[in-house]
Design an enzyme around this catalytic site. Structure first.
Site, mmCIF file in Angstrom:
data_model
loop_
_atom_site.group_PDB
_atom_site.id
_atom_site.type_symbol
_atom_site.label_atom_id
_atom_site.label_comp_id
_atom_site.label_asym_id
_atom_site.label_seq_id
_atom_site.Cartn_x
_atom_site.Cartn_y
_atom_site.Cartn_z
ATOM 1 N N MET A 30 7.408 8.506 -21.741
ATOM 2 C CA MET A 30 6.728 7.287 -22.697
ATOM 3 C C MET A 30 5.725 6.450 -21.890
ATOM 4 O O MET A 30 5.416 5.425 -22.272
ATOM 5 C CB MET A 30 7.988 6.578 -23.112
ATOM 6 C CG MET A 30 8.822 7.419 -23.937
ATOM 7 S SD MET A 30 9.741 6.463 -25.299
ATOM 8 C CE MET A 30 10.476 5.343 -24.352
ATOM 9 N N GLU A 35 7.572 6.556 -9.902
ATOM 10 C CA GLU A 35 7.766 7.582 -8.816
ATOM 11 C C GLU A 35 8.855 8.694 -9.381
ATOM 12 O O GLU A 35 8.744 9.817 -8.957
ATOM 13 C CB GLU A 35 8.168 7.063 -7.503
ATOM 14 C CG GLU A 35 7.424 6.662 -6.591
ATOM 15 C CD GLU A 35 6.088 7.356 -6.181
ATOM 16 O OE1 GLU A 35 6.452 8.411 -6.163
ATOM 17 O OE2 GLU A 35 4.940 7.150 -6.428
ATOM 18 N N GLY A 36 9.788 8.135 -10.200
ATOM 19 C CA GLY A 36 10.530 8.921 -10.943
ATOM 20 C C GLY A 36 10.089 10.149 -11.756
ATOM 21 O O GLY A 36 10.308 11.323 -11.547
ATOM 22 N N HIS A 37 8.926 9.798 -12.589
ATOM 23 C CA HIS A 37 8.388 10.626 -13.108
ATOM 24 C C HIS A 37 7.422 11.568 -12.324
ATOM 25 O O HIS A 37 7.300 12.861 -12.512
ATOM 26 C CB HIS A 37 7.079 9.990 -14.000
ATOM 27 C CG HIS A 37 7.542 9.093 -15.162
ATOM 28 N ND1 HIS A 37 7.710 7.808 -15.213
ATOM 29 C CD2 HIS A 37 8.139 9.490 -16.182
ATOM 30 C CE1 HIS A 37 8.195 7.395 -15.900
ATOM 31 N NE2 HIS A 37 8.683 8.312 -16.906
ATOM 32 N N LYS A 149 18.722 10.155 -14.271
ATOM 33 C CA LYS A 149 19.065 8.589 -14.618
ATOM 34 C C LYS A 149 19.234 8.484 -16.306
ATOM 35 O O LYS A 149 20.373 7.834 -16.444
ATOM 36 C CB LYS A 149 17.707 7.845 -14.678
ATOM 37 C CG LYS A 149 17.848 6.613 -15.033
ATOM 38 C CD LYS A 149 17.164 5.485 -14.530
ATOM 39 C CE LYS A 149 17.359 4.224 -15.107
ATOM 40 N NZ LYS A 149 16.557 4.348 -16.418
ATOM 41 N N VAL A 176 15.584 8.708 -8.916
ATOM 42 C CA VAL A 176 14.709 8.153 -7.795
ATOM 43 C C VAL A 176 14.997 6.676 -7.795
ATOM 44 O O VAL A 176 14.791 5.994 -8.660
ATOM 45 C CB VAL A 176 13.218 8.550 -7.985
ATOM 46 C CG1 VAL A 176 12.328 8.042 -7.019
ATOM 47 C CG2 VAL A 176 12.809 10.010 -7.971
ATOM 48 N N SER A 186 10.806 2.301 -16.312
ATOM 49 C CA SER A 186 9.564 1.553 -16.834
ATOM 50 C C SER A 186 9.936 0.148 -17.035
ATOM 51 O O SER A 186 9.465 -0.767 -17.188
ATOM 52 C CB SER A 186 8.912 2.121 -17.968
ATOM 53 O OG SER A 186 8.557 3.457 -17.626
HETATM 54 O O1 PAF Z 1 12.980 9.785 -21.311
HETATM 55 C C1 PAF Z 1 11.954 9.349 -21.992
HETATM 56 O O2 PAF Z 1 11.152 8.825 -21.534
HETATM 57 C C2 PAF Z 1 12.244 9.672 -23.560
HETATM 58 O O3 PAF Z 1 13.388 9.441 -23.984
HETATM 59 C C3 PAF Z 1 11.465 11.331 -23.889
HETATM 60 C C4 PAF Z 1 12.302 12.169 -23.370
HETATM 61 C C5 PAF Z 1 9.888 11.247 -23.273
HETATM 62 C C6 PAF Z 1 11.506 11.309 -25.433
HETATM 63 O O4 PAF Z 1 10.566 10.175 -26.137
#
Ligand code: PAF
Length: 280
Positions: A30, A35-37, A149, A176, A186
């Site tokens: 979203m 850093e997790g992403h 998480k 992370v 976020s």
């Molecule tokens: O974890 C998230 O950021 C959201 O739930 C996802 C998986 C992108 C779905 O909108």
């Protein structure tokens, strides 16, 4: 990095890569990346020929009283981060492109979504499973990456993929953390200075649980009580839940079972609801 806005265009690109025999790694997000992403992207880069990331603040997973409108967004910064990581495609659709006026089809996973986050946020998982399904149909990934998480989200998505025979491998990646242990999210952006300090109570309570379990404590009530005591030593937080469940069924456990225990909690730090967990 190429940015694609239209679902049908993204689908055509994905089909081409699949026809060329290339493997696609996909990270749904979203936005407001951290850093997790990035850890998910790095793993996807290692495992696949091409990496797709989506940024879509999905309205159907927010209840009317939740933070959809103020959910943090910074697409320029996100684009820079993704480019730096060598992401090949960013799928960045509008709400109108994802949900037409006539939209009326939802995917629901039954029992697993009635507890924990689902008990506090009854419409949340229907929105998640619906959008993740749509995103899988659009990006056609071989592998998709999710952080541990959001433990319940990961478990629910794995269930959906198995139940509906969706042809994708779901990879769960470790949480992370910031230097002091706060799980990256976020939503940490909402915390003021005092709240940021108090937010550490989630991690501290999980550490306490781990210490007790390492010392042979099996009784889940005793573990929860000690976790509660840790949190109550901080001034701002209000506990939403502390739960200890089976990782496979999400049923509440009376005794810790090594390899099949999820300790999870949701705590309001000021107005911000934070979650964290520990897989035993
Ligand atoms: O974890 C998230 O950021 C959201 O739930 C996802 C998986 C992108 C779905 O909108």
């Amino acid at each position: 990095m190429r940015i694609v806005y239209e679902p049908c265009q993204m689908q055509k690109i994905a089909s081409k890569y699949r026809a060329w025999g290339k493997t696609i790694g996909f990270i749904p997000t979203m936005g407001y990346l951290h850093e997790g992403h990035i850890s998910l992207i790095k793993q996807a880069k290692k495992d696949n020929d091409v990496v797709f990331v989506s940024i879509f603040v999905n309205p159907t997973q927010f209840a009317p009283n939740e933070d959809l409108d103020k959910y943090p967004r910074d697409i320029k910064r996100d684009e820079e981060m993704l480019t730096k990581e060598g992401v090949d495609f960013l799928f960045y659709p509008t709400v109108e492109n994802m949900y037409s006026d006539n939209f009326q089809t939802y995917v629901t996973v039954d029992n697993l979504t009635k507890v924990l986050e689902g008990a506090s946020r009854p419409t949340h998982f229907r929105g998640v499973t619906t959008v993740v399904n749509k995103l899988f149909n659009i990006t056609k990934p071989n592998k998709a990456y999710f952080g541990k998480k959001d433990a319940q989200q990961l478990i629910v998505i794995k269930r959906m993929v198995e139940d509906l025979n969706i042809d994708v491998e779901i990879i769960g990646m470790p949480i992370v953390r910031e230097k002091d242990g706060l799980a990256m999210s976020s939503r940490n952006k909402y915390l003021n200075e005092k709240e940021r300090k108090d937010a550490i109570c989630l991690y501290k309570s999980l550490q306490k649980a781990k210490e007790l379990i390492d010392n042979g404590i099996k009784d889940t009530q005793a573990v929860k009580k000690e976790m509660e005591n840790v949190i109550n030593a901080y001034s701002i937080p209000k506990i939403d839940y502390i739960n200890i469940n089976s990782l496979t069924t999400l049923k509440e456990l009376e005794e810790i079972k090594k390899g099949d225990t999820l300790i999870s909690l949701a705590v309001f730090v000021g107005k911000t609801r934070l979650i964290d967990n520990l897989w035993i």
